[in-house]
Design a protein around this motif. Structure first.
Motif, PDB file in Angstrom:
ATOM      1  N   GLN A  88      10.235   1.360  11.664  1.00 18.89           N
ATOM      2  CA  GLN A  88      11.180   2.211  10.948  1.00 18.89           C
ATOM      3  C   GLN A  88      10.571   2.671   9.620  1.00 18.89           C
ATOM      4  N   TRP A  89       9.841   1.791   8.962  1.00 16.23           N
ATOM      5  CA  TRP A  89       9.207   2.118   7.684  1.00 16.23           C
ATOM      6  C   TRP A  89       8.149   3.205   7.877  1.00 16.23           C
ATOM      7  N   ILE A  90       7.348   3.074   8.927  1.00 15.22           N
ATOM      8  CA  ILE A  90       6.290   4.045   9.188  1.00 15.22           C
ATOM      9  C   ILE A  90       6.890   5.392   9.545  1.00 15.22           C
ATOM     10  N   ARG A  91       7.980   5.390  10.273  1.00 13.59           N
ATOM     11  CA  ARG A  91       8.594   6.632  10.731  1.00 13.59           C
ATOM     12  C   ARG A  91       9.495   7.280   9.695  1.00 13.59           C
ATOM     13  N   SER A  92       9.620   6.704   8.517  1.00 15.65           N
ATOM     14  CA  SER A  92      10.540   7.240   7.517  1.00 15.65           C
ATOM     15  C   SER A  92       9.961   8.471   6.839  1.00 15.65           C
ATOM     16  N   VAL A  93       9.771   9.528   7.606  1.00 14.14           N
ATOM     17  CA  VAL A  93       9.184  10.771   7.106  1.00 14.14           C
ATOM     18  C   VAL A  93      10.155  11.477   6.170  1.00 14.14           C
ATOM     19  N   ASP A  94      11.457  11.274   6.376  1.00 16.80           N
ATOM     20  CA  ASP A  94      12.461  11.980   5.587  1.00 16.80           C
ATOM     21  C   ASP A  94      12.516  11.515   4.136  1.00 16.80           C
ATOM     22  N   ALA A  95      11.920  10.385   3.843  1.00 19.43           N
ATOM     23  CA  ALA A  95      11.961   9.869   2.476  1.00 19.43           C
ATOM     24  C   ALA A  95      11.176  10.792   1.548  1.00 19.43           C
ATOM     25  N   ALA A  96      11.759  11.079   0.410  1.00 21.62           N
ATOM     26  CA  ALA A  96      11.102  11.955  -0.566  1.00 21.62           C
ATOM     27  C   ALA A  96       9.953  11.208  -1.239  1.00 21.62           C
ATOM     28  N   PRO A  97       8.854  11.893  -1.534  1.00 14.31           N
ATOM     29  CA  PRO A  97       7.751  11.250  -2.254  1.00 14.31           C
ATOM     30  C   PRO A  97       8.214  10.801  -3.639  1.00 14.31           C
ATOM     31  N   ARG A  98       7.553   9.785  -4.153  1.00 17.12           N
ATOM     32  CA  ARG A  98       7.946   9.231  -5.449  1.00 17.12           C
ATOM     33  C   ARG A  98       7.804  10.231  -6.587  1.00 17.12           C
ATOM     34  N   ALA A 144       2.479  12.310   9.286  1.00 15.35           N
ATOM     35  CA  ALA A 144       2.133  11.217  10.193  1.00 15.35           C
ATOM     36  C   ALA A 144       1.309  10.182   9.449  1.00 15.35           C
ATOM     37  N   ARG A 145       1.444   8.949   9.880  1.00 13.27           N
ATOM     38  CA  ARG A 145       0.693   7.848   9.284  1.00 13.27           C
ATOM     39  C   ARG A 145      -0.199   7.262  10.365  1.00 13.27           C
ATOM     40  N   LEU A 146      -1.445   6.994  10.025  1.00 14.10           N
ATOM     41  CA  LEU A 146      -2.413   6.437  10.955  1.00 14.10           C
ATOM     42  C   LEU A 146      -2.722   5.012  10.507  1.00 14.10           C
ATOM     43  N   THR A 147      -2.567   4.077  11.407  1.00 12.26           N
ATOM     44  CA  THR A 147      -2.839   2.678  11.091  1.00 12.26           C
ATOM     45  C   THR A 147      -3.995   2.204  11.956  1.00 12.26           C
ATOM     46  N   ILE A 148      -5.016   1.640  11.316  1.00 13.25           N
ATOM     47  CA  ILE A 148      -6.160   1.108  12.050  1.00 13.25           C
ATOM     48  C   ILE A 148      -6.446  -0.307  11.561  1.00 13.25           C
ATOM     49  N   ASP A 149      -7.050  -1.095  12.417  1.00 13.31           N
ATOM     50  CA  ASP A 149      -7.448  -2.453  12.054  1.00 13.31           C
ATOM     51  C   ASP A 149      -8.933  -2.443  11.696  1.00 13.31           C
ATOM     52  N   ILE A 150      -9.240  -2.914  10.499  1.00  8.67           N
ATOM     53  CA  ILE A 150     -10.630  -3.014  10.061  1.00  8.67           C
ATOM     54  C   ILE A 150     -10.833  -4.380   9.413  1.00  8.67           C
ATOM     55  N   ILE A 191     -14.654   0.776  -2.491  1.00  9.11           N
ATOM     56  CA  ILE A 191     -15.715   0.957  -3.488  1.00  9.11           C
ATOM     57  C   ILE A 191     -16.275   2.369  -3.417  1.00  9.11           C
ATOM     58  N   ALA A 192     -16.512   2.870  -2.195  1.00  8.83           N
ATOM     59  CA  ALA A 192     -17.035   4.230  -2.043  1.00  8.83           C
ATOM     60  C   ALA A 192     -16.060   5.253  -2.614  1.00  8.83           C
ATOM     61  N   ALA A 193     -14.781   5.082  -2.344  1.00 11.48           N
ATOM     62  CA  ALA A 193     -13.782   6.015  -2.877  1.00 11.48           C
ATOM     63  C   ALA A 193     -13.759   5.966  -4.401  1.00 11.48           C
ATOM     64  N   PHE A 194     -13.810   4.765  -4.969  1.00 11.71           N
ATOM     65  CA  PHE A 194     -13.811   4.616  -6.425  1.00 11.71           C
ATOM     66  C   PHE A 194     -15.027   5.290  -7.048  1.00 11.71           C
ATOM     67  N   GLN A 195     -16.195   5.087  -6.442  1.00 10.06           N
ATOM     68  CA  GLN A 195     -17.421   5.689  -6.965  1.00 10.06           C
ATOM     69  C   GLN A 195     -17.379   7.213  -6.899  1.00 10.06           C
ATOM     70  N   ARG A 196     -16.662   7.748  -5.913  1.00  5.98           N
ATOM     71  CA  ARG A 196     -16.543   9.205  -5.770  1.00  5.98           C
ATOM     72  C   ARG A 196     -15.400   9.777  -6.595  1.00  5.98           C
ATOM     73  N   GLY A 197     -14.593   8.903  -7.171  1.00  7.35           N
ATOM     74  CA  GLY A 197     -13.489   9.356  -8.005  1.00  7.35           C
ATOM     75  C   GLY A 197     -12.319   9.933  -7.224  1.00  7.35           C
ATOM     76  N   VAL A 198     -12.127   9.454  -5.998  1.00  2.00           N
ATOM     77  CA  VAL A 198     -11.019   9.927  -5.162  1.00  2.00           C
ATOM     78  C   VAL A 198     -10.250   8.725  -4.625  1.00  2.00           C
ATOM     79  N   THR A 199      -9.090   9.005  -4.068  1.00  2.00           N
ATOM     80  CA  THR A 199      -8.340   7.920  -3.436  1.00  2.00           C
ATOM     81  C   THR A 199      -8.919   7.678  -2.047  1.00  2.00           C
ATOM     82  N   VAL A 200      -8.673   6.494  -1.523  1.00  4.34           N
ATOM     83  CA  VAL A 200      -9.125   6.166  -0.171  1.00  4.34           C
ATOM     84  C   VAL A 200      -8.494   7.140   0.822  1.00  4.34           C
ATOM     85  N   ALA A 201      -7.205   7.414   0.659  1.00  3.55           N
ATOM     86  CA  ALA A 201      -6.514   8.314   1.583  1.00  3.55           C
ATOM     87  C   ALA A 201      -7.148   9.702   1.578  1.00  3.55           C
TER      88      ALA A 201
END
Length: 83
Positions: free
Chosen positions: A19-29, A38-44, A54-64
């Protein structure tokens, strides 16, 4: 003895993840509309997660944002594909 109230803390995970993943109707903060629906969930492994962060931080972007760019580069839209 009275039962303790079942309160959610700030960082509590929802009882029903689907239900949390599917809550598309929720307004962004921040109140701005988002084009992502859509949300993609992977196991790593924790080690890979750390390298990605670390790579995202070094590039100055978010992981997403970094992963969205990677996926868009690897899977470009073809003309004629439904969007």
């Amino acid at each position: 003895m009275s039962d303790r109230p079942n309160r959610r803390t700030f960082a509590a995970r929802p009882g029903d993840p689907e239900q949390w993943i599917r809550s598309v109707d929720a307004a962004p903060r921040d109140g701005k509309p988002s084009g992502f629906t859509a949300r993609l969930t992977i196991d790593i492994t924790p080690e890979l997660r750390g390298r990605i962060k670390i790579a995202a931080f070094q590039r100055g972007v978010t992981v997403a944002d970094m992963l969205r760019d990677l996926l868009a580069r690897e899977f470009p839209t073809d003309e004629g594909d439904p969007s």
